[in-house]
Design a protein around this motif. Structure first.
Motif, short mmCIF file in Angstrom:
data_model
loop_
_atom_site.label_atom_id
_atom_site.label_comp_id
_atom_site.label_asym_id
_atom_site.label_seq_id
_atom_site.Cartn_x
_atom_site.Cartn_y
_atom_site.Cartn_z
N GLN A 39 0.86 -1.17 0.00
CA GLN A 39 0.00 0.00 0.00
C GLN A 39 0.90 1.24 0.00
OE1 GLN A 39 -0.47 -1.91 3.24
NE2 GLN A 39 -1.64 -3.47 2.15
N GLU A 41 1.72 5.00 1.03
CA GLU A 41 1.34 5.93 2.10
C GLU A 41 0.80 7.22 1.48
OE1 GLU A 41 2.98 7.56 6.38
OE2 GLU A 41 4.37 6.54 5.02
N GLU A 42 -0.41 7.57 1.91
CA GLU A 42 -1.07 8.77 1.40
C GLU A 42 -1.49 9.63 2.59
OE1 GLU A 42 -4.42 7.47 -0.85
OE2 GLU A 42 -3.25 6.10 -2.11
N TYR A 176 -10.14 1.92 1.30
CA TYR A 176 -9.88 2.04 -0.13
C TYR A 176 -11.16 1.84 -0.94
CZ TYR A 176 -4.81 1.84 0.71
OH TYR A 176 -3.52 2.10 1.11
N ARG A 179 -12.86 5.05 -0.88
CA ARG A 179 -12.15 6.00 -1.73
C ARG A 179 -12.46 5.76 -3.21
NH1 ARG A 179 -7.20 8.24 -0.30
NH2 ARG A 179 -7.33 9.14 -2.40
N ARG A 190 -5.40 -0.52 -5.48
CA ARG A 190 -4.87 0.44 -4.50
C ARG A 190 -4.29 -0.30 -3.30
NH1 ARG A 190 -5.71 5.99 -3.35
NH2 ARG A 190 -7.28 6.22 -4.99
#
Length: 219
Positions: A39, A41-42, A176, A179, A190
């Motif tokens: 994943q 990082e956001e 996710y 999102r 994602r």
């Protein structure tokens, strides 16, 4: 178990069920290459971070509760069938039972189809509790350690704890999915760090079919 509302996801759960397959198909399971990615990082806005942290830190034990006897019997039929399918991966019955009970609980808690989660676990770790990817993702659902800093207690070693790993994985997958407005293909990409590419979602969908349960109520 008592009903738990999906995290801020009205109307999306009905999009989570895919077509089934016969119960004996596990013997034909597809090979599971090392597709586990990472994943990415956001940044999370404060409200999302708070909601995800609350979902992770809820310490309720994964003990199923049922509204009536038939619901309990349906769960037991599912548990028995899944146990047979999983026996070669997890030969020890107490460990297998604990795993299935926990994945059932955490999937439902997050508003996810348990067969989808089991398919993802098979692709990500092939049911290996201590699996570590080349990118550093850990455990059954190959959760990246940065999530423990973002929404957990900051201790990445906890990702090798079964319930912690499954809870993180299901909460992240639900996040996710929200999102991506319910688009499972994009959601899985994602989760894997390969958004928009087909190999990983296709592998999860193929393996999901091995874990679909069609309940046949006894007469």
């Amino acid at each position: 178990m008592s009903p738990v509302a999906p995290m801020d996801a009205p109307g999306l759960s009905r999009r989570l069920c895919l077509g089934g397959a016969a119960a004996g198909v596990l013997a034909l399971a597809l090979p599971t290459p090392a597709l586990a990615g990472a994943q990415i990082e956001e940044p999370l806005i404060d409200s999302v971070r708070t909601a995800l942290s609350a979902a992770i830190l809820n310490n309720a034990p994964p003990v199923p509760e049922f509204k009536d006897t038939e619901s309990r019997l349906a769960y037991l039929r599912w548990l028995g069938e899944m146990s047979e399918r999983l026996k070669k991966k997890l030969p020890d019955w107490p460990s297998r039972k604990e795993f299935l009970q926990t994945v059932w609980y955490e999937s439902r808690r997050a508003g996810l189809d348990v067969s989808l989660v089991l398919g993802l676990v098979q692709v990500e770790s092939n049911f290996r509790k201590f699996a570590v990817s080349s990118a550093g993702a850990r455990g059954y659902m190959q959760v990246m350690p940065f999530w423990t800093r973002s929404i957990g207690d900051g201790n990445p070693s906890t990702l090798f704890h079964m319930q912690t790993n499954l809870r993180f994985g299901c909460v992240i997958l639900r996040h996710y999915l929200d999102r991506e407005a319910g688009d499972l293909f994009m959601t899985l990409g994602r989760y894997n760090g390969s958004r928009g590419k087909s190999p990983y979602p296709s592998a999860v969908f193929a393996n999901q079919r091995l874990w679909v349960f069609k309940d046949s109520r006894p007469d």
